[in-house]
Design a protein around this motif. Structure first.
Motif, PDB file in Angstrom:
ATOM      1  N   ARG A  32       0.860  -1.196   0.000  1.00  0.00           N
ATOM      2  CA  ARG A  32       0.000   0.000   0.000  1.00  0.00           C
ATOM      3  C   ARG A  32       0.890   1.238   0.000  1.00  0.00           C
ATOM      4  N   ILE A  33       1.048   1.833  -1.118  1.00  0.00           N
ATOM      5  CA  ILE A  33       1.985   2.955  -1.240  1.00  0.00           C
ATOM      6  C   ILE A  33       1.253   4.289  -1.104  1.00  0.00           C
ATOM      7  N   ARG A  34       0.119   4.426  -1.794  1.00  0.00           N
ATOM      8  CA  ARG A  34      -0.656   5.671  -1.716  1.00  0.00           C
ATOM      9  C   ARG A  34      -1.947   5.416  -0.941  1.00  0.00           C
ATOM     10  N   LYS A  35      -2.510   6.493  -0.422  1.00  0.00           N
ATOM     11  CA  LYS A  35      -3.751   6.369   0.344  1.00  0.00           C
ATOM     12  C   LYS A  35      -4.868   5.767  -0.514  1.00  0.00           C
ATOM     13  N   THR A  36      -4.801   6.009  -1.812  1.00  0.00           N
ATOM     14  CA  THR A  36      -5.860   5.517  -2.702  1.00  0.00           C
ATOM     15  C   THR A  36      -5.707   4.024  -3.041  1.00  0.00           C
ATOM     16  N   ASP A  37      -4.548   3.416  -2.638  1.00  0.00           N
ATOM     17  CA  ASP A  37      -4.379   1.968  -2.868  1.00  0.00           C
ATOM     18  C   ASP A  37      -5.173   1.188  -1.817  1.00  0.00           C
ATOM     19  N   ALA A  91      -9.667   1.659   0.994  1.00  0.00           N
ATOM     20  CA  ALA A  91      -8.804   2.839   0.825  1.00  0.00           C
ATOM     21  C   ALA A  91      -9.484   4.121   1.328  1.00  0.00           C
ATOM     22  N   GLY A 148      -5.858   6.606   5.413  1.00  0.00           N
ATOM     23  CA  GLY A 148      -4.444   6.350   5.159  1.00  0.00           C
ATOM     24  C   GLY A 148      -3.797   5.649   6.347  1.00  0.00           C
ATOM     25  N   CYS A 149      -2.597   5.109   6.133  1.00  0.00           N
ATOM     26  CA  CYS A 149      -1.908   4.364   7.196  1.00  0.00           C
ATOM     27  C   CYS A 149      -1.535   5.276   8.366  1.00  0.00           C
ATOM     28  N   THR A 150      -1.215   6.534   8.083  1.00  0.00           N
ATOM     29  CA  THR A 150      -0.835   7.445   9.169  1.00  0.00           C
ATOM     30  C   THR A 150      -2.003   7.598  10.146  1.00  0.00           C
TER      31      THR A 150
END
Ligand code: SF4
Length: 321
Positions: A218-223, A254, A257-259
């Motif tokens: 998962r690189i971008r929040k949209t992934d 999605a 986000g991970c943060t």
């Protein structure tokens, strides 16, 4: 437990929660294994006293109750070494040399020289720790099973040689292996510096959770994320299970986000730890509390140990010394 200093989330989930529950079913004896610590940390032994103090405070904060259980320091009950000496005389060298944990640690641990006489005898001292209290059962992880088996073999050999039934068989109470990995996704261990200490300042806990490894895909929040491949999700499973469905939904969909996901996790962990951290702060105010508890523990442990050693010496030497 060897005193390695302040305890972390892995200790809580992998051992202490279970130890607290066992107090309802058993008369429990909890040993601060400083002789065992010395076997590995002999070049850094000055830190052990502080480590013991920190560990006992964490035990108490997590719910080990000195009114119901015996808490003591191994080196203060001299009978541990007496029994170890006697058991050393009857334990064949081959049993120790082929012990899988011994071989593994010699192979894995490169920061200390463990090629010592004392370290080879580690399981004999462990057997003495157990047999001195004629323990029925010992709570352990699966990796410790060979040690319990060795304790049983040593006890049987003792009984056979001295034609008696003085040392009983003990059983293992298997603790399910902790599902918690360190914040970097490796085994949680102080030597990897990937732990979260129970008594760490709030900011440190938040920072460590913020730095946790997540789903690498998962690189971008949209992934879309894969919670089953994410260490953060496994922490939710332990510290906030009712939230797992929501986390799964926001991760795979999605939506967050991970943060943000980790920020919420830090709050949940702090919430779950709040009673422990609160209790520890209260305990820290009483400078003598650890001293008082281990003094009482020593008396109680010595009373049991002395009785066992009277029986042991009776059959070994045929008289009481
Ligand atoms: S959203 Fe949460 S569970 Fe999903 S990958 Fe990121 S940190 Fe892991």
């Amino acid at each position: 437990m060897r005193p390695t200093g302040k305890l972390h989330l892995g200790h809580l989930v992998g051992a202490l929660k279970n130890w607290v529950k066992l107090q309802d079913e058993y008369d429990c004896v909890y040993c601060v294994a400083d002789w065992h610590a010395l076997m590995g940390e002999y070049e850094n032994s000055q830190v052990l006293t502080q480590h013991m103090h920190d560990m006992i405070l964490d035990w108490l904060a997590c719910g080990i109750d000195p009114k119901r259980s015996i808490i003591f320091i191994q080196s203060q009950v001299f009978q541990h070494l007496e029994l170890q000496m006697i058991l050393s005389c009857i334990t064949p060298l081959g049993w120790l040399e082929r012990n899988p944990t011994y071989k593994e640690q010699l192979r894995e641990i490169k920061t200390r020289d463990l090629q010592t006489y004392g370290f080879l005898g580690y399981p004999v001292l462990q057997a003495a720790d157990i047999l001195l209290y004629k323990a029925q059962a010992v709570p352990i992880g699966e990796d410790q099973l060979p040690h319990i088996e060795l304790t049983r073999e040593i006890a049987r050999r003792f009984n056979h040689i001295f034609k008696c039934e003085v040392l009983p068989d003990c059983e293992a109470i298997l603790t399910p292996t902790s599902r918690l990995l360190g914040i970097d996704g490796r085994k949680m261990s102080k030597s990897y510096q990937n732990t979260v200490d129970l008594s760490a300042p709030q900011e440190e806990i938040e920072k460590k959770i913020k730095n946790m490894f997540t789903d690498p895909k998962r690189i971008r929040k949209t992934d879309s994320g894969h919670p089953d491949k994410c260490n953060v999700y496994s922490y939710y499973d332990v510290f906030a299970p009712p939230m797992c469905a929501d986390v799964r939904a926001w991760c795979t969909g999605a939506q967050k986000g991970c943060t943000e996901c980790k920020k919420i996790l830090a709050e949940k962990i702090l919430e779950a730890l709040a009673p422990i951290r609160e209790k520890r702060k209260g305990l820290e105010k009483d400078k003598d509390i650890v001293k008082k508890i281990i003094a009482t523990g020593k008396d109680k442990a010595c009373a049991i140990a002395e009785k066992t050693m009277t029986d042991v010496k009776q059959v070994v030497f045929n008289h009481e010394l």
